[in-house]
Design an enzyme around this catalytic site. Structure first.
Site, short mmCIF file in Angstrom:
data_model
loop_
_atom_site.label_atom_id
_atom_site.label_comp_id
_atom_site.label_asym_id
_atom_site.label_seq_id
_atom_site.Cartn_x
_atom_site.Cartn_y
_atom_site.Cartn_z
CE LYS A 13 -3.40 2.42 2.75
NZ LYS A 13 -4.20 2.46 3.96
CD GLU A 58 9.81 -5.74 6.96
OE1 GLU A 58 9.59 -4.59 6.50
OE2 GLU A 58 9.44 -6.11 8.08
N GLY A 117 -4.58 -1.52 5.29
CA GLY A 117 -3.78 -2.65 4.82
C GLY A 117 -4.40 -3.99 5.19
NE ARG A 118 -5.55 -3.21 11.38
CZ ARG A 118 -4.84 -2.10 11.39
NH1 ARG A 118 -3.73 -2.02 10.71
NH2 ARG A 118 -5.25 -1.04 12.08
CD GLU A 123 -0.92 -3.86 11.72
OE1 GLU A 123 -1.56 -3.70 10.68
OE2 GLU A 123 0.28 -4.19 11.73
CG HIS A 178 -2.84 -34.79 19.59
ND1 HIS A 178 -3.10 -35.91 20.35
CD2 HIS A 178 -3.80 -34.75 18.62
CE1 HIS A 178 -4.15 -36.55 19.83
NE2 HIS A 178 -4.59 -35.86 18.79
CE LYS A 234 6.44 -0.67 9.64
NZ LYS A 234 5.44 0.02 8.83
O1 F6P Z 1 3.10 -3.70 9.94
C1 F6P Z 1 2.58 -2.45 9.65
C2 F6P Z 1 1.97 -2.39 8.31
O2 F6P Z 1 1.83 -1.04 8.03
C3 F6P Z 1 0.63 -3.11 8.19
O3 F6P Z 1 -0.42 -2.39 8.68
C4 F6P Z 1 0.57 -3.35 6.73
O4 F6P Z 1 -0.41 -4.29 6.38
C5 F6P Z 1 1.97 -3.80 6.46
O5 F6P Z 1 2.77 -2.98 7.30
C6 F6P Z 1 2.43 -3.69 5.03
O6 F6P Z 1 2.32 -2.37 4.57
P1 F6P Z 1 2.41 -2.01 3.04
O7 F6P Z 1 1.27 -2.67 2.34
O8 F6P Z 1 2.32 -0.52 2.99
O9 F6P Z 1 3.71 -2.52 2.51
#
Ligand code: F6P
Length: 534
Positions: A198, A204, A258-259, A344, A375, A495
């Site tokens: 987003k 990452e 995002g979620r 979150e 289990h 971060k």
């Molecule tokens: O972990 C924080 C966060 O901002 C989440 O809310 C989001 O889903 C994720 O990182 C990935 O963000 P992006 O889609 O901007 O890469």
């Protein structure tokens, strides 16, 4: 506001104390109407809350809390596109992504669905090939958090809906071992990457995308990027800066969290893996749950009831976590997905006005697959000292499982819920010749609450409804707690510190002030790294 939350639940304390001395099993006798009152059906799902330690009086009290907290008004504000995420100054309109129309931005949503349709048709039909003219056989989604968990859940859950022309892989973690595990099985000439972010700033995702591009161009040259990379972002210009052609970038919007984004172009891996008709069915299932959430009366409203029972368990019975236990291998990613959705969203300690809350918010969401979990952690659920309510989830039919497997699976699912409720007493209570009171060890107290969510079949519509159910549950709870479910400032500090420490590790930045423990870790890793380079 915060005191109101405390005192609203405080009014139910007496009822909670009465119920703790009662038993769930006895409630079925005391309330002849119990099943009718505590079973709710909607959008192909059946939610049975009758094995919760709750009665009609408590439920009425909870419904009154929801009304006083303004859940209905908050829901209307969300639908109208009001800025209900004030800290980021954003509307929250994921429901618009799956509606046939009638929401703000519906035209934009329809246009992006059309673009998705053409990419999906072209790739799946083989008309859009890779750079060397070979057919695309594999798709790698590069994204994390909300740009990963929903698509991964849906692709796996709907695996039987696939006509399997494409393999789909998820590269989320910056752990280079994950990149290695995925690309070593792939051929660059037949692989399409989706960079899903987003913000398009997530470290990452950017590093994974850069490494994937290097892997691709190392084999096929720089020009190959145009036919092997697409992106999804609410900041398309950043994807273009990264080197993608604008017509390979799919938009999403600030008004989609995002979620809450699997319904947007973030769902491209789902559509590519399973086809656009399946993706549209998934949207339709979620839309059916939305309609139910908006229209059903409070006492028959599934998301509202699920949310209220969760609040009851935390505030009135003292539960600090709850376990999600699907009895269906296809839902193995559901606990992970719900962890992000709920924790979150509602892992917050200040109210909407920024003042510190004096009540708890989200419990810990965790879980695992049945029967494996039986289990592993079920011992604690049956006999541990903590109260851990459980959401059991299962589909009554399975498209491929041999009958005797499914029979046994469901028998276990139903049995665990009943065992938690009934417990087991053992007569005796006196030590045996070895001095061991075995009866005490064997006894399970019972009265441990659970919900049972069933559906005839796990298919695109019911999966859509299931996910939307938990989205709305999360929203309702946030309204009662008086918090903003749609920001996530807490993840920022880690971060930022990681960026600083990375600079120190790679030697470009001078060592910063750290606590002794972190300083020792950084120093040890730096020296190991320096040694490796010599
Ligand atoms: O972990 C924080 C966060 O901002 C989440 O809310 C989001 O889903 C994720 O990182 C990935 O963000 P992006 O889609 O901007 O890469």
């Amino acid at each position: 506001m915060k005191q109101e939350v405390e005192s609203r639940f405080g009014n139910l304390t007496t009822e909670a104390a009465v119920l703790r001395r009662n038993s769930i099993a006895a409630l079925f006798e005391q309330e002849p109407n119990r099943l009718a009152r505590f079973v709710v059906e909607a959008a192909g799902l059946r939610l049975d809350l009758s094995k919760q330690l709750i009665d009609a009086t408590a439920l009425d009290g909870l419904l009154a809390i929801a009304e006083a907290a303004g859940v209905a008004e908050a829901r209307s504000a969300m639908i109208a596109g009001a800025t209900i995420n004030p800290t980021e100054q954003r509307a929250v309109l994921h429901m618009a992504l799956r509606a046939a129309g009638g929401y703000p931005h519906s035209a934009d949503v329809a246009a992006v669905l059309e673009r998705m349709q053409s990419l999906v048709d072209e790739v799946r039909s083989g008309r859009r090939t890779g750079h060397t003219g070979r057919r695309i056989t594999d798709v790698v989604n590069i994204g994390i958090g909300g740009s990963h968990l929903g698509p991964q859940l849906a692709c796996d859950a709907l695996r039987y809906a696939s006509d399997a022309p494409l393999g789909v892989h998820f590269l989320a973690n910056v752990d280079g071992g994950e990149l290695d595990r995925i690309v070593t099985r792939l051929d660059p000439a037949t692989t399409l990457f989706i960079v899903a972010s987003k913000s398009f700033t997530t470290a990452e995702t950017r590093l994974n995308a850069t490494s994937a591009r290097t892997w691709l161009t190392g084999a096929l040259g720089d020009e190959a990027v145009a036919r092997h990379f697409v992106a999804v972002s609410s900041r398309p210009e950043r994807a273009v800066e990264f080197g993608l052609a604008a017509d390979n970038v799919f938009p999403m919007w600030d008004w989609v969290g995002g979620r809450y984004s699997l319904w947007s172009a973030i769902g491209l891996p789902i559509a590519l893996a399973l086809g656009m008709p399946v993706f549209r069915e998934l949207l339709a299932g979620a839309a059916a749950m939305d309609t139910h959430f908006v229209e059903a009366p409070a006492a028959r409203n599934m998301p509202l009831m699920l949310a209220l029972v969760g609040l009851w368990n935390c505030h009135c019975l003292g539960a600090e976590s709850y376990a999600v236990v699907p009895y269906d291998d296809r839902l193995r990613y559901l606990p992970d997905y719900l962890q992000q959705l709920e924790m979150e969203s509602n892992g917050k300690r200040v109210g909407l006005d920024g003042t510190l809350l004096d009540h708890h918010t989200a419990p810990v969401t965790w879980g695992g697959l049945g029967t494996n979990a039986q289990h592993a952690f079920f011992q604690l659920l049956h006999q541990g000292t903590r109260l851990v309510p459980v959401d059991f989830i299962c589909a009554l039919e399975h498209p491929a499982a041999p009958r005797e497997h499914h029979d046994m699976l469901l028998a276990n699912c139903f049995a665990q819920a009943e065992a938690l409720m009934l417990g087991r007493r053992f007569p005796g209570g006196a030590p045996d010749a070895r001095g061991i009171d075995l009866a005490a060890h064997r006894e399970s107290p019972g009265n441990r609450p659970s919900s049972m969510l069933t559906m005839a079949r796990l298919e695109p519509r019911t999966l859509g409804a299931l996910i939307a159910l938990y989205e709305h549950k999360t929203f309702v709870q946030s309204v009662v707690w008086g918090i903003n479910a749609f920001d996530q400032w807490g993840v920022e500090l880690g971060k930022e510190l990681a960026t600083g420490i990375l600079g120190e590790i790679t030697g470009d930045a001078p060592p910063a002030q750290h606590g002794p423990s972190t300083a020792a870790l950084v120093a040890a890793y730096r020296s190991l790294r320096a040694h490796d380079q010599n």
